[in-house]
Design a protein around this motif. Structure first.
Motif, PDB file in Angstrom:
ATOM      1  N   PHE A  38       0.851  -1.205   0.000  1.00  0.00           N
ATOM      2  CA  PHE A  38       0.000   0.000   0.000  1.00  0.00           C
ATOM      3  C   PHE A  38       0.877   1.243   0.000  1.00  0.00           C
ATOM      4  O   PHE A  38       0.654   2.192  -0.751  1.00  0.00           O
ATOM      5  CB  PHE A  38      -0.891  -0.018   1.254  1.00  0.00           C
ATOM      6  CG  PHE A  38      -1.820   1.178   1.379  1.00  0.00           C
ATOM      7  CD1 PHE A  38      -3.176   1.060   1.094  1.00  0.00           C
ATOM      8  CD2 PHE A  38      -1.341   2.419   1.794  1.00  0.00           C
ATOM      9  CE1 PHE A  38      -4.030   2.152   1.206  1.00  0.00           C
ATOM     10  CE2 PHE A  38      -2.177   3.519   1.911  1.00  0.00           C
ATOM     11  CZ  PHE A  38      -3.529   3.386   1.612  1.00  0.00           C
ATOM     12  N   GLU A  39       1.920   1.198   0.834  1.00  0.00           N
ATOM     13  CA  GLU A  39       2.815   2.357   0.964  1.00  0.00           C
ATOM     14  C   GLU A  39       3.514   2.654  -0.372  1.00  0.00           C
ATOM     15  O   GLU A  39       3.603   3.808  -0.802  1.00  0.00           O
ATOM     16  CB  GLU A  39       3.851   2.091   2.068  1.00  0.00           C
ATOM     17  CG  GLU A  39       4.674   3.319   2.418  1.00  0.00           C
ATOM     18  CD  GLU A  39       5.753   3.003   3.442  1.00  0.00           C
ATOM     19  OE1 GLU A  39       6.023   1.803   3.677  1.00  0.00           O
ATOM     20  OE2 GLU A  39       6.330   3.962   3.988  1.00  0.00           O
ATOM     21  N   LYS A  41       2.488   1.888  -3.332  1.00  0.00           N
ATOM     22  CA  LYS A  41       1.530   2.337  -4.344  1.00  0.00           C
ATOM     23  C   LYS A  41       1.085   3.788  -4.104  1.00  0.00           C
ATOM     24  O   LYS A  41       0.923   4.570  -5.013  1.00  0.00           O
ATOM     25  CB  LYS A  41       0.308   1.402  -4.311  1.00  0.00           C
ATOM     26  CG  LYS A  41      -0.117   1.069  -5.701  1.00  0.00           C
ATOM     27  CD  LYS A  41      -1.231   0.057  -5.922  1.00  0.00           C
ATOM     28  CE  LYS A  41      -1.924  -0.536  -4.767  1.00  0.00           C
ATOM     29  NZ  LYS A  41      -2.855  -1.529  -4.896  1.00  0.00           N
ATOM     30  N   ASN A  42       0.887   4.124  -2.807  1.00  0.00           N
ATOM     31  CA  ASN A  42       0.260   5.406  -2.494  1.00  0.00           C
ATOM     32  C   ASN A  42       1.209   6.453  -1.905  1.00  0.00           C
ATOM     33  O   ASN A  42       0.792   7.570  -1.620  1.00  0.00           O
ATOM     34  CB  ASN A  42      -0.900   5.194  -1.514  1.00  0.00           C
ATOM     35  CG  ASN A  42      -1.949   4.269  -2.092  1.00  0.00           C
ATOM     36  OD1 ASN A  42      -2.669   4.645  -3.008  1.00  0.00           O
ATOM     37  ND2 ASN A  42      -2.007   3.047  -1.587  1.00  0.00           N
ATOM     38  N   ASP A  83      -8.272   5.025   6.327  1.00  0.00           N
ATOM     39  CA  ASP A  83      -8.452   4.047   5.251  1.00  0.00           C
ATOM     40  C   ASP A  83      -9.142   2.801   5.791  1.00  0.00           C
ATOM     41  O   ASP A  83      -9.624   1.966   5.037  1.00  0.00           O
ATOM     42  CB  ASP A  83      -7.089   3.644   4.680  1.00  0.00           C
ATOM     43  CG  ASP A  83      -6.330   4.853   4.200  1.00  0.00           C
ATOM     44  OD1 ASP A  83      -6.659   5.359   3.128  1.00  0.00           O
ATOM     45  OD2 ASP A  83      -5.423   5.322   4.926  1.00  0.00           O
ATOM     46  N   ASN A 114     -13.323   7.484  -1.001  1.00  0.00           N
ATOM     47  CA  ASN A 114     -11.996   6.895  -0.768  1.00  0.00           C
ATOM     48  C   ASN A 114     -11.982   5.426  -1.191  1.00  0.00           C
ATOM     49  O   ASN A 114     -12.421   4.554  -0.441  1.00  0.00           O
ATOM     50  CB  ASN A 114     -11.623   7.044   0.720  1.00  0.00           C
ATOM     51  CG  ASN A 114     -10.248   6.463   1.029  1.00  0.00           C
ATOM     52  OD1 ASN A 114      -9.601   5.890   0.147  1.00  0.00           O
ATOM     53  ND2 ASN A 114      -9.826   6.600   2.264  1.00  0.00           N
ATOM     54  N   HIS A 116      -9.747   3.240  -1.230  1.00  0.00           N
ATOM     55  CA  HIS A 116      -8.970   2.316  -0.392  1.00  0.00           C
ATOM     56  C   HIS A 116      -9.737   1.897   0.853  1.00  0.00           C
ATOM     57  O   HIS A 116      -9.328   0.989   1.550  1.00  0.00           O
ATOM     58  CB  HIS A 116      -7.710   2.993   0.163  1.00  0.00           C
ATOM     59  CG  HIS A 116      -6.853   3.612  -0.873  1.00  0.00           C
ATOM     60  ND1 HIS A 116      -6.259   2.868  -1.856  1.00  0.00           N
ATOM     61  CD2 HIS A 116      -6.476   4.906  -1.067  1.00  0.00           C
ATOM     62  CE1 HIS A 116      -5.558   3.687  -2.618  1.00  0.00           C
ATOM     63  NE2 HIS A 116      -5.676   4.930  -2.163  1.00  0.00           N
TER      64      HIS A 116
END
Ligand code: SAH
Ligand code: SF4
Ligand code: F3S
Length: 483
Positions: A38-39, A41-42, A83, A114, A116
């Protein structure tokens, strides 16, 4: 043990272990990998927000959820920007349920914005099959639903959801299992709740807790003592022992031990300065416990002793197993052993069949005992409990009128009781910066009352002597002694 487990050292390509808590640490390691993805990617870590709606046991469960989230790499967010939002629900009264549905409705548009976002619901309300049906039908945007018995499986459920992208539902009817040594994330550095038992066997006729929390299970004394020793080493000096009926602690263990014996062992732990506990059921409050409380240097001078009603007839219908006179006798014994103890209680107004005469019995107990404070509740019908189908349910108008009379009496007496300590100097544990004035701090007396006094951040977690200058009804304004 949590502190000793390095998630990065767990081989997540192997099959998951069968044994707990190893299995959950394995899934935490898997979730951590997902969080890292996740980190990447975002460009940021995901945020989580756990909200609890219920009692202190519910709050403690939320700390366990937060512990898992922190271990896997989530950072703290708010309900608006998280999230992952988790509602740890309560169903003890109808309004607790209403609040959850209300908040959930507001989350729907937030989730739309959102992509996510995940939403999990857990806790007591999820143990009711009608609730889960309703969620499946009308709240399809919820991602994970689990109950009270399998909360330890949180990491596994979270990972399942991350993999499958489908609603994950896992509710157990009951359990005899207690999983030790999972992470938790304390709200305060210097004080902590400690579960000593789970569930309840009392079946008070109005109460849903035994149905949603299952049968009474005590933790082994060794596990409790080890947790408290660890907390003490970590800077905790005040603990609150938690259970629906702490006075029956240990009765169902293979090697039975009484609550009083457990307290005696806890008293020996270095670094622990204050011991609190809740809740005490009057029917199981033993002379042995009163004796231990009288002699203890660490048990706080406060006892929460729910009476529920002052009428012996209503108490019988509530299945409480004590009379008005027995309760008053208990209070007399406790006050004789611990003269300056503060007493608080829970009272339900409007239990089915409650007459004005019954209500007057409650008012009479309030006047005789002179509680430091009392939580008053309007009776709430809980489907599936014996009281829900009793005759003579009381009308809302009558209940409200009684409720207001009771509240007025309680507040008047509480103010009179509180003023007794005005002018004295007492040791307090400083808990926080005051919510109203940033130049003040808030500390708690042994008897559980609060005092606000001038002070700053570095006092938090410290024990200081405070002069109680002015009683404000149910709290004090003070100043550090010797100034
Ligand atoms: N185990 C604790 C209390 C748990 S619930 C005990 O026995 O004291 C906390 C409080 O909620 C209870 O003490 C009771 O006063 C209240 N309560 C429980 N069920 C209720 C209901 N159906 N309607 C109104 N109040 C209720
Ligand atoms: Fe509910 Fe009674 Fe159990 Fe308390 S002791 S949780 S009021 S059934
Ligand atoms: Fe509510 Fe469950 Fe506690 S019903 S009061 S959160 S045990």
């Amino acid at each position: 043990m949590y502190q000793e487990i390095d998630l990065d050292k767990i081989d997540i390509n192997e099959e998951p272990p069968i044994e707990e808590p190893d299995r959950q640490y394995y899934f935490m390691a898997k979730c951590r990998k997902w969080v890292k993805g996740f980190e990447q990617k975002n460009g940021r870590l995901p945020k989580s927000c756990v909200l609890n709606f219920g009692c202190q046991m519910n709050a403690r469960d939320s700390e366990k959820l937060r512990g898992v989230l922190r271990a896997v790499g989530y950072v703290e967010g708010t309900e608006d920007n998280a999230d992952f939002v988790i509602y740890n629900t309560c169903t003890v009264r109808e309004n607790a349920n209403t609040r959850v549905y209300g908040r959930l409705g507001q989350l729907k548009p937030v989730k739309k914005k959102n992509p996510h976002m995940m939403i999990a619901l857990c806790g007591c309300m999820m143990q009711e099959p009608e609730v889960v049906e309703k969620l499946k039908k009308s709240y399809g945007f919820v991602d994970i639903i689990f109950g009270t018995h399998n909360i330890y499986k949180f990491a596994e459920l979270l990972f399942t959801r991350c993999e499958s992208e489908r609603m994950v539902i896992d509710i157990w009817k009951d359990t005899d299992k207690i999983v030790e040594d999972l992470p938790n994330d304390r709200k305060y550095a210097f004080k902590s709740g400690v579960n000593i038992m789970f569930g309840c066997n009392n079946f008070c006729s109005y109460c849903i807790v035994p149905y949603v929390r299952g049968r009474e299970r005590s933790r082994k004394p060794k596990a409790i003592l080890r947790e408290i020793e660890r907390l003490s080493k970590d800077g905790v000096s005040e603990i609150m022992l938690l259970g629906q009926n702490v006075n029956s602690y240990g009765k169902t263990l293979d090697e039975p031990i009484t609550f009083a014996e457990l307290l005696t062992e806890i008293e020996k732990i270095d670094g622990i300065k204050r011991i609190r506990f809740m809740t005490s059921h009057p029917k199981d409050l033993s002379d042995e416990l009163i004796d231990v409380m009288g002699k203890s240097k660490k048990i706080c001078k406060h006892l929460h002793l729910p009476i529920q009603s002052g009428s012996t007839d209503i108490l019988a219908k509530m299945n409480r197993h004590y009379t008005k006179e027995q309760y008053l006798e208990l209070v007399r014994k406790i006050r004789a052993a611990v003269p300056d103890i503060s007493l608080t209680t829970d009272i339900i107004v409007g239990f089915p069949g409650e007459t004005e005469k019954d209500f007057q019995e409650t008012m009479d107990v309030v006047r005789q005992v002179r509680y430091d404070s009392a939580f008053t509740f309007i009776y709430s019908k809980r489907t599936g409990t014996p009281a829900a189908v009793m005759e003579n349910q009381i009308s809302e108008d009558v209940i409200k009128e009684r409720f207001n009379r009771l509240l007025k009496e309680i507040q008047k007496i509480a103010a009179e009781v509180c003023v007794v300590h005005e002018g004295t100097t007492q040791e307090v544990l400083v808990e926080d910066i005051s919510g109203h004035d940033k130049t003040m701090v808030t500390g708690r007396l042994s008897n559980n009352l609060l005092v606000h006094f001038p002070g700053s951040l570095e006092l938090i977690g410290q024990y200081v002597d405070v002069h109680l200058k002015e009683c404000k009804g149910f709290y004090y304004l003070g100043e550090l002694a010797g100034r």
